[in-house]
Design a protein around this motif. Structure first.
Motif, PDB file in Angstrom:
ATOM      1  N   ALA A   1       0.867  -1.176   0.000  1.00  0.00           N
ATOM      2  CA  ALA A   1       0.000   0.000   0.000  1.00  0.00           C
ATOM      3  C   ALA A   1       0.907   1.229   0.000  1.00  0.00           C
ATOM      4  CB  ALA A   1      -0.898   0.000   1.238  1.00  0.00           C
ATOM      5  N   GLY A   2       0.557   2.239  -0.773  1.00  0.00           N
ATOM      6  CA  GLY A   2       1.378   3.447  -0.862  1.00  0.00           C
ATOM      7  C   GLY A   2       2.295   3.452  -2.069  1.00  0.00           C
ATOM      8  N   ASP A   3       2.539   2.287  -2.661  1.00  0.00           N
ATOM      9  CA  ASP A   3       3.316   2.230  -3.900  1.00  0.00           C
ATOM     10  C   ASP A   3       2.462   2.797  -5.035  1.00  0.00           C
ATOM     11  OD1 ASP A   3       5.397   0.962  -2.572  1.00  0.00           O
ATOM     12  OD2 ASP A   3       4.903  -1.031  -3.336  1.00  0.00           O
ATOM     13  N   ARG A   4       3.099   3.025  -6.156  1.00  0.00           N
ATOM     14  CA  ARG A   4       2.389   3.441  -7.368  1.00  0.00           C
ATOM     15  C   ARG A   4       2.754   2.476  -8.485  1.00  0.00           C
ATOM     16  NH1 ARG A   4       3.565   9.954  -6.826  1.00  0.00           N
ATOM     17  NH2 ARG A   4       2.349  10.216  -4.912  1.00  0.00           N
ATOM     18  N   ILE A   5       1.919   2.438  -9.512  1.00  0.00           N
ATOM     19  CA  ILE A   5       2.147   1.567 -10.658  1.00  0.00           C
ATOM     20  C   ILE A   5       2.265   2.421 -11.908  1.00  0.00           C
ATOM     21  CG2 ILE A   5       1.115  -0.214 -12.141  1.00  0.00           C
ATOM     22  CD1 ILE A   5       2.107  -1.326  -9.491  1.00  0.00           C
TER      23      ILE A   5
ATOM     24  N   THR B   1      -2.142   5.484  -8.827  1.00  0.00           N
ATOM     25  CA  THR B   1      -2.080   5.329  -7.378  1.00  0.00           C
ATOM     26  C   THR B   1      -2.839   4.067  -6.994  1.00  0.00           C
ATOM     27  OG1 THR B   1      -2.036   7.729  -7.099  1.00  0.00           O
ATOM     28  CG2 THR B   1      -2.656   6.426  -5.177  1.00  0.00           C
ATOM     29  N   ILE B   2      -2.274   3.294  -6.076  1.00  0.00           N
ATOM     30  CA  ILE B   2      -2.981   2.131  -5.544  1.00  0.00           C
ATOM     31  C   ILE B   2      -3.977   2.642  -4.508  1.00  0.00           C
ATOM     32  CG2 ILE B   2      -2.772  -0.034  -4.261  1.00  0.00           C
ATOM     33  CD1 ILE B   2       0.109  -0.238  -5.370  1.00  0.00           C
ATOM     34  N   THR B   3      -5.248   2.365  -4.737  1.00  0.00           N
ATOM     35  CA  THR B   3      -6.260   2.785  -3.769  1.00  0.00           C
ATOM     36  C   THR B   3      -6.548   1.599  -2.858  1.00  0.00           C
ATOM     37  OG1 THR B   3      -8.069   2.210  -5.270  1.00  0.00           O
ATOM     38  CG2 THR B   3      -7.268   4.469  -5.349  1.00  0.00           C
ATOM     39  N   GLY B   4      -6.304   1.783  -1.590  1.00  0.00           N
ATOM     40  CA  GLY B   4      -6.517   0.704  -0.641  1.00  0.00           C
ATOM     41  C   GLY B   4      -5.311  -0.210  -0.537  1.00  0.00           C
ATOM     42  N   GLU B   5      -5.526  -1.331   0.069  1.00  0.00           N
ATOM     43  CA  GLU B   5      -4.496  -2.334   0.337  1.00  0.00           C
ATOM     44  C   GLU B   5      -4.445  -3.344  -0.799  1.00  0.00           C
ATOM     45  OE1 GLU B   5      -1.553  -3.800   2.886  1.00  0.00           O
ATOM     46  OE2 GLU B   5      -2.858  -2.123   3.369  1.00  0.00           O
ATOM     47  N   PRO B   6      -3.250  -3.781  -1.231  1.00  0.00           N
ATOM     48  CA  PRO B   6      -3.192  -4.895  -2.189  1.00  0.00           C
ATOM     49  C   PRO B   6      -3.896  -6.118  -1.593  1.00  0.00           C
ATOM     50  CG  PRO B   6      -1.057  -3.835  -2.000  1.00  0.00           C
ATOM     51  CD  PRO B   6      -1.923  -3.262  -0.909  1.00  0.00           C
ATOM     52  N   GLN B   7      -4.737  -6.758  -2.374  1.00  0.00           N
ATOM     53  CA  GLN B   7      -5.529  -7.895  -1.904  1.00  0.00           C
ATOM     54  C   GLN B   7      -4.935  -9.206  -2.407  1.00  0.00           C
ATOM     55  OE1 GLN B   7      -8.430  -7.454   0.154  1.00  0.00           O
ATOM     56  NE2 GLN B   7      -7.363  -5.496   0.241  1.00  0.00           N
ATOM     57  N   THR B   8      -4.638 -10.105  -1.484  1.00  0.00           N
ATOM     58  CA  THR B   8      -4.112 -11.422  -1.839  1.00  0.00           C
ATOM     59  C   THR B   8      -5.281 -12.378  -2.036  1.00  0.00           C
ATOM     60  OG1 THR B   8      -2.125 -11.016  -0.544  1.00  0.00           O
ATOM     61  CG2 THR B   8      -2.605 -13.302  -1.096  1.00  0.00           C
ATOM     62  N   TRP B   9      -5.291 -13.052  -3.184  1.00  0.00           N
ATOM     63  CA  TRP B   9      -6.341 -14.009  -3.504  1.00  0.00           C
ATOM     64  C   TRP B   9      -5.722 -15.404  -3.568  1.00  0.00           C
ATOM     65  CZ3 TRP B   9     -11.512 -13.095  -5.450  1.00  0.00           C
ATOM     66  CH2 TRP B   9     -11.921 -11.760  -5.354  1.00  0.00           C
ATOM     67  N   PRO B  10      -5.813 -16.169  -2.485  1.00  0.00           N
ATOM     68  CA  PRO B  10      -5.301 -17.540  -2.549  1.00  0.00           C
ATOM     69  C   PRO B  10      -6.283 -18.432  -3.308  1.00  0.00           C
ATOM     70  CG  PRO B  10      -6.159 -17.076  -0.360  1.00  0.00           C
ATOM     71  CD  PRO B  10      -6.280 -15.806  -1.153  1.00  0.00           C
ATOM     72  N   SER B  11      -5.741 -19.351  -4.056  1.00  0.00           N
ATOM     73  CA  SER B  11      -6.558 -20.284  -4.829  1.00  0.00           C
ATOM     74  C   SER B  11      -6.714 -21.586  -4.047  1.00  0.00           C
ATOM     75  CB  SER B  11      -5.868 -20.565  -6.162  1.00  0.00           C
ATOM     76  OG  SER B  11      -6.461 -21.664  -6.815  1.00  0.00           O
ATOM     77  N   ALA B  12      -7.869 -22.190  -4.160  1.00  0.00           N
ATOM     78  CA  ALA B  12      -8.101 -23.475  -3.481  1.00  0.00           C
ATOM     79  C   ALA B  12      -7.141 -24.541  -3.982  1.00  0.00           C
ATOM     80  CB  ALA B  12      -9.542 -23.914  -3.685  1.00  0.00           C
ATOM     81  N   THR B  13      -6.749 -24.440  -5.243  1.00  0.00           N
ATOM     82  CA  THR B  13      -5.840 -25.437  -5.817  1.00  0.00           C
ATOM     83  C   THR B  13      -4.393 -24.960  -5.822  1.00  0.00           C
ATOM     84  OG1 THR B  13      -6.051 -24.554  -8.056  1.00  0.00           O
ATOM     85  CG2 THR B  13      -7.667 -26.217  -7.366  1.00  0.00           C
ATOM     86  N   GLY B  14      -4.178 -23.665  -5.562  1.00  0.00           N
ATOM     87  CA  GLY B  14      -2.826 -23.117  -5.636  1.00  0.00           C
ATOM     88  C   GLY B  14      -2.421 -22.734  -7.042  1.00  0.00           C
ATOM     89  N   ALA B  15      -3.265 -23.001  -8.016  1.00  0.00           N
ATOM     90  CA  ALA B  15      -2.914 -22.755  -9.410  1.00  0.00           C
ATOM     91  C   ALA B  15      -3.112 -21.303  -9.837  1.00  0.00           C
ATOM     92  CB  ALA B  15      -3.730 -23.668 -10.324  1.00  0.00           C
ATOM     93  N   LEU B  16      -4.011 -20.569  -9.160  1.00  0.00           N
ATOM     94  CA  LEU B  16      -4.309 -19.213  -9.591  1.00  0.00           C
ATOM     95  C   LEU B  16      -4.139 -18.189  -8.477  1.00  0.00           C
ATOM     96  CD1 LEU B  16      -7.422 -19.760 -11.883  1.00  0.00           C
ATOM     97  CD2 LEU B  16      -5.107 -19.183 -12.576  1.00  0.00           C
ATOM     98  N   ASP B  17      -3.218 -18.421  -7.542  1.00  0.00           N
ATOM     99  CA  ASP B  17      -2.934 -17.418  -6.517  1.00  0.00           C
ATOM    100  C   ASP B  17      -2.529 -16.126  -7.207  1.00  0.00           C
ATOM    101  OD1 ASP B  17      -3.303 -19.379  -4.641  1.00  0.00           O
ATOM    102  OD2 ASP B  17      -1.199 -19.600  -4.134  1.00  0.00           O
ATOM    103  N   HIS B  18      -3.011 -14.989  -6.700  1.00  0.00           N
ATOM    104  CA  HIS B  18      -2.629 -13.712  -7.295  1.00  0.00           C
ATOM    105  C   HIS B  18      -2.891 -12.576  -6.318  1.00  0.00           C
ATOM    106  CE1 HIS B  18      -6.928 -14.006  -8.283  1.00  0.00           C
ATOM    107  NE2 HIS B  18      -6.940 -12.691  -8.312  1.00  0.00           N
ATOM    108  N   ILE B  19      -2.425 -11.397  -6.688  1.00  0.00           N
ATOM    109  CA  ILE B  19      -2.666 -10.169  -5.932  1.00  0.00           C
ATOM    110  C   ILE B  19      -3.484  -9.248  -6.817  1.00  0.00           C
ATOM    111  CG2 ILE B  19      -1.588  -8.129  -4.896  1.00  0.00           C
ATOM    112  CD1 ILE B  19       0.895  -9.891  -4.376  1.00  0.00           C
TER     113      ILE B  19
END
Length: 112
Positions: A73-77, A85-103
């Motif tokens: 949070a606070g970084d820019r892209i 500007t990144i609005t809010g907190e980066p959200q971590t999305w864990p995958s049930a299978t581990g195949a599609l984990d992402h932020i």
């Protein structure tokens, strides 16, 4: 790892810190830059502010990036010549299978 359609590369910008009159402040004049590959940048919204002439444009994107990417949070892209500007907190999305984990990042840019 995100699927093969995640082909965009973005640059993460993080401010450095400097001391001014005894206080540490964030310095965006020469940010720390790091490229993050295998991202997917998806347009979210855009709006126009006007009163007979264009006063400004607001644009937002949703960025999906690989799990474990160095982002806070606070970084820019930076993407396609624009800085968001990144609005809010980066959200971590864990995958049930581990195949599609992402932020997920919600990004905003104002011009005007």
């Amino acid at each position: 790892m995100l699927p093969t359609f995640a082909t965009q590369t973005v640059t993460r910008l993080r401010p450095t810190a400097k001391t001014v009159r005894g206080s540490e402040i964030l310095d965006w004049s020469d940010p720390d830059r790091k490229e993050i590959q295998h991202c997917s940048m998806q347009p979210a919204t855009t709006s126009l502010s006007q009163d007979g002439r264009v006063l400004g444009i607001s644009e937002s994107y949703t960025c999906y990036m690989p799990a474990g990417s160095d982002i806070e949070a606070g970084d820019r892209i930076e993407y396609n010549g624009n800085v968001y500007t990144i609005t809010g907190e980066p959200q971590t999305w864990p995958s049930a299978t581990g195949a599609l984990d992402h932020i997920q990042l919600n990004l905003q840019r104002w011009q005007g």
